[in-house]
Design a protein around this motif. Structure first.
Motif, mmCIF file in Angstrom:
data_model
loop_
_atom_site.group_PDB
_atom_site.id
_atom_site.type_symbol
_atom_site.label_atom_id
_atom_site.label_comp_id
_atom_site.label_asym_id
_atom_site.label_seq_id
_atom_site.Cartn_x
_atom_site.Cartn_y
_atom_site.Cartn_z
ATOM 1 N N ILE A 132 -2.568 3.811 -1.677
ATOM 2 C CA ILE A 132 -3.093 3.267 -2.924
ATOM 3 C C ILE A 132 -2.871 1.761 -2.898
ATOM 4 O O ILE A 132 -1.739 1.289 -3.038
ATOM 5 N N TRP B 268 -4.965 8.917 1.597
ATOM 6 C CA TRP B 268 -3.553 9.217 1.401
ATOM 7 C C TRP B 268 -2.736 8.813 2.620
ATOM 8 O O TRP B 268 -3.113 9.123 3.745
ATOM 9 N N CYS C 251 0.853 -1.175 0.000
ATOM 10 C CA CYS C 251 0.000 0.000 0.000
ATOM 11 C C CYS C 251 0.894 1.231 0.000
ATOM 12 O O CYS C 251 1.342 1.687 1.040
ATOM 13 N N VAL D 25 -9.002 6.231 -2.092
ATOM 14 C CA VAL D 25 -7.641 6.315 -1.560
ATOM 15 C C VAL D 25 -7.645 7.205 -0.323
ATOM 16 O O VAL D 25 -8.133 8.332 -0.355
#
Length: 191
Positions: free
Chosen positions: A6, A88, A2, A86
């Motif tokens: 993402i 972040w 990850c 997503v």
């Protein structure tokens, strides 16, 4: 894996123009028709989240491009699920709205769907002697990639630790282009 929140994103970072050229040669980009172009969007601020990869989908491949630190660029293939939101850096706070992948929202990407890639170039930027000494970099550093279409143009380059999209070629002595692949638009029907 990850990367930055993402799921499954597998960037292939390089600071070498020759490594990027080899990856591009193995990927055979010229002649591919663009199906869709994607960028990560911050819906709350209604703006492009330019730290994340720019994704170009063709019938055959999903191409994922990203610039990060000066002299680092990635071309990865088929690793991002564009249907997943997503968060972040993996941060899932209840007050934070996730970022979403959107199609053709950036002005530079809007008219490229359905177009065929006719040329690919590596973009390099010149560093002054002071910058070279301070950062320990060479005089020319990897900046990104440029695509020619029949009449359109797109550069995905380093905008100082984030992606920068340009719809026309930079006309400055501080930028140089190395053509990797090219075919005349009239020859595309034979590809």
């Amino acid at each position: 894996m990850c990367k930055w929140g993402i799921s499954n994103y597998q960037p292939q970072w390089t600071n070498s123009t020759s490594e990027l050229a080899e990856l591009i040669a193995m990927t055979s980009l010229v002649g591919l028709q663009v199906k869709s172009l994607w960028s990560l969007w911050d819906e709350e601020s209604d703006e492009w989240f330019s730290d994340a990869p720019v994704v170009i989908c063709t019938q055959e491949k999903q191409l994922e491009f990203c610039a990060t630190k000066l002299n680092e660029f990635s071309l990865s293939l088929d690793s991002i699920d564009l249907d997943l939101p997503v968060y972040w850096c993996g941060y899932k706070a209840t007050e934070e709205q996730p970022l979403r992948w959107v199609q053709q929202r950036n002005l530079e990407l809007r008219n490229l769907s359905g177009k065929t890639i006719t040329g690919v170039e590596i973009v390099e930027s010149y560093m002054t002697q002071d910058t070279q000494a301070f950062l320990g970099l060479g005089s020319w550093i990897l900046s990104g990639i440029a695509f020619q279409f029949q009449k359109e143009y797109l550069e995905i380059v380093n905008g100082l630790d984030q992606n920068l999209l340009l719809g026309s070629r930079q006309s400055t002595e501080d930028v140089r282009y190395s053509e990797l692949q090219h075919v005349e638009a009239a020859s595309l029907s034979s590809l």
